[in-house]
Design a protein around this motif. Structure first.
Motif, PDB file in Angstrom:
ATOM      1  N   LEU A  14       0.837  -1.192   0.000  1.00  0.00           N
ATOM      2  CA  LEU A  14       0.000   0.000   0.000  1.00  0.00           C
ATOM      3  C   LEU A  14       0.875   1.246   0.000  1.00  0.00           C
ATOM      4  CD1 LEU A  14      -3.128   0.831   0.452  1.00  0.00           C
ATOM      5  CD2 LEU A  14      -2.371   1.351   2.773  1.00  0.00           C
ATOM      6  N   CYS A  15       0.392   2.305  -0.645  1.00  0.00           N
ATOM      7  CA  CYS A  15       1.085   3.598  -0.647  1.00  0.00           C
ATOM      8  C   CYS A  15       0.144   4.687  -0.145  1.00  0.00           C
ATOM      9  CB  CYS A  15       1.530   3.987  -2.059  1.00  0.00           C
ATOM     10  SG  CYS A  15       2.781   2.938  -2.778  1.00  0.00           S
ATOM     11  N   ALA A  16       0.728   5.705   0.465  1.00  0.00           N
ATOM     12  CA  ALA A  16      -0.003   6.924   0.791  1.00  0.00           C
ATOM     13  C   ALA A  16       0.635   8.080   0.039  1.00  0.00           C
ATOM     14  CB  ALA A  16       0.006   7.182   2.296  1.00  0.00           C
ATOM     15  N   ASN A  17      -0.162   9.033  -0.351  1.00  0.00           N
ATOM     16  CA  ASN A  17       0.322  10.146  -1.166  1.00  0.00           C
ATOM     17  C   ASN A  17       1.504  10.915  -0.572  1.00  0.00           C
ATOM     18  OD1 ASN A  17      -0.870  10.303  -3.727  1.00  0.00           O
ATOM     19  ND2 ASN A  17      -2.799  11.031  -2.876  1.00  0.00           N
ATOM     20  N   PRO A  18       1.531  11.183   0.747  1.00  0.00           N
ATOM     21  CA  PRO A  18       2.688  11.917   1.282  1.00  0.00           C
ATOM     22  C   PRO A  18       4.013  11.207   1.037  1.00  0.00           C
ATOM     23  CG  PRO A  18       0.884  11.977   2.854  1.00  0.00           C
ATOM     24  CD  PRO A  18       0.480  11.016   1.774  1.00  0.00           C
ATOM     25  N   GLY A  19       4.028   9.896   1.187  1.00  0.00           N
ATOM     26  CA  GLY A  19       5.256   9.142   0.941  1.00  0.00           C
ATOM     27  C   GLY A  19       5.655   9.138  -0.519  1.00  0.00           C
ATOM     28  N   LEU A  20       4.670   9.031  -1.400  1.00  0.00           N
ATOM     29  CA  LEU A  20       4.969   9.054  -2.829  1.00  0.00           C
ATOM     30  C   LEU A  20       5.538  10.396  -3.244  1.00  0.00           C
ATOM     31  CD1 LEU A  20       1.879   7.188  -4.334  1.00  0.00           C
ATOM     32  CD2 LEU A  20       4.177   6.282  -3.906  1.00  0.00           C
ATOM     33  N   LYS A  21       5.042  11.463  -2.656  1.00  0.00           N
ATOM     34  CA  LYS A  21       5.554  12.785  -2.970  1.00  0.00           C
ATOM     35  C   LYS A  21       7.025  12.906  -2.579  1.00  0.00           C
ATOM     36  CE  LYS A  21       4.470  17.711  -2.381  1.00  0.00           C
ATOM     37  NZ  LYS A  21       5.818  18.173  -1.996  1.00  0.00           N
ATOM     38  N   SER A  22       7.375  12.404  -1.379  1.00  0.00           N
ATOM     39  CA  SER A  22       8.766  12.464  -0.924  1.00  0.00           C
ATOM     40  C   SER A  22       9.676  11.662  -1.838  1.00  0.00           C
ATOM     41  CB  SER A  22       8.866  11.931   0.512  1.00  0.00           C
ATOM     42  OG  SER A  22       8.134  12.742   1.410  1.00  0.00           O
ATOM     43  N   LEU A  23       9.237  10.462  -2.222  1.00  0.00           N
ATOM     44  CA  LEU A  23      10.066   9.613  -3.080  1.00  0.00           C
ATOM     45  C   LEU A  23      10.202  10.210  -4.473  1.00  0.00           C
ATOM     46  CD1 LEU A  23       8.774   6.064  -2.100  1.00  0.00           C
ATOM     47  CD2 LEU A  23      10.840   7.223  -1.311  1.00  0.00           C
ATOM     48  N   GLY A  24       9.119  10.723  -5.014  1.00  0.00           N
ATOM     49  CA  GLY A  24       9.156  11.284  -6.355  1.00  0.00           C
ATOM     50  C   GLY A  24      10.083  12.478  -6.467  1.00  0.00           C
TER      51      GLY A  24
END
Length: 205
Positions: free
Chosen positions: A153-163
């Motif tokens: 599962l992913c959450a948007n805040p984490g995806l933003k940091s990784l991106g």
């Protein structure tokens, strides 16, 4: 979110089924672990679809010659579960990658220049844990296009940091949740995998 981040959510009913098992608050630890393993298997299969090195070569058959596809064994594959929850995903992923070298306790001291890496993490919430691992890999010259990240599962805040931090990264997951609660878990999420799997860590009750 950086345009170089690619998040793939395979539309497979079995993937949706096992995500439901993770989400349900009454799922017992044994079934929760099974759901993680099944998602590890299906997501790894999807992650390798257009990425696993292969070649075509002529082969003889009982009724003449034809051309076959063979997985390229000269390109090593490394499996890196983020402990402890990512190990359950790897237990499923190993059925698809039986020849992969298992890397425990972080990034190994040396990584072949042609190696591909599959990282397994139970979920991406704020992204901090996996970001540290990816930064360690960057220091060894491992770019995002050599990595596939498998997570339940992913959450948007984490995806933003990784991106923003890791170019050309591809993530395979079951779902993207919008935000985090006060304790840092995804909403609606899959709960705390350590508690749901009935695991105990030193220094944590």
């Amino acid at each position: 979110m950086a345009m170089s981040l690619r998040v793939v959510v395979p539309p497979h009913p079995l993937i949706g089924h096992w995500l439901t098992m993770l989400r349900h608050r009454e799922t017992p630890p044994a079934l929760y672990a099974t759901a993680m393993q099944e998602l590890g298997r299906w997501l790894t299969y999807e992650a390798l679809r257009d990425w696993l090195p292969h070649r075509r070569e002529p082969i003889p058959t009982a009724n003449g010659d034809t051309e076959g596809l063979v997985v390229e064994s000269r390109a090593p594959l490394l499996a890196m579960p983020v402990m402890p929850g990512g190990l359950e995903l790897w237990q499923g992923g190993r059925q698809v990658l039986p020849e992969a070298s298992l890397c425990l306790n972080g990034v190994p001291d040396s990584i072949e220049t042609n190696a591909g890496l599959v990282i397994f993490i139970d979920q991406i919430t704020d992204g901090h844990a996996v970001l540290r691992l990816l930064q360690d890999l960057q220091q060894q010259g491992v770019s995002g296009n050599r990595i596939r990240l498998v997570t339940a599962l992913c959450a948007n805040p984490g995806l933003k940091s990784l991106g923003e931090a890791v170019p050309d990264l591809t993530i395979y997951t079951t779902c993207i949740d919008e935000g985090l609660d006060a304790s840092g878990l995804a909403i609606p999420g899959i709960g705390d995998p350590l508690q749901r799997l009935n695991l105990r860590l030193k220094g944590r009750v």
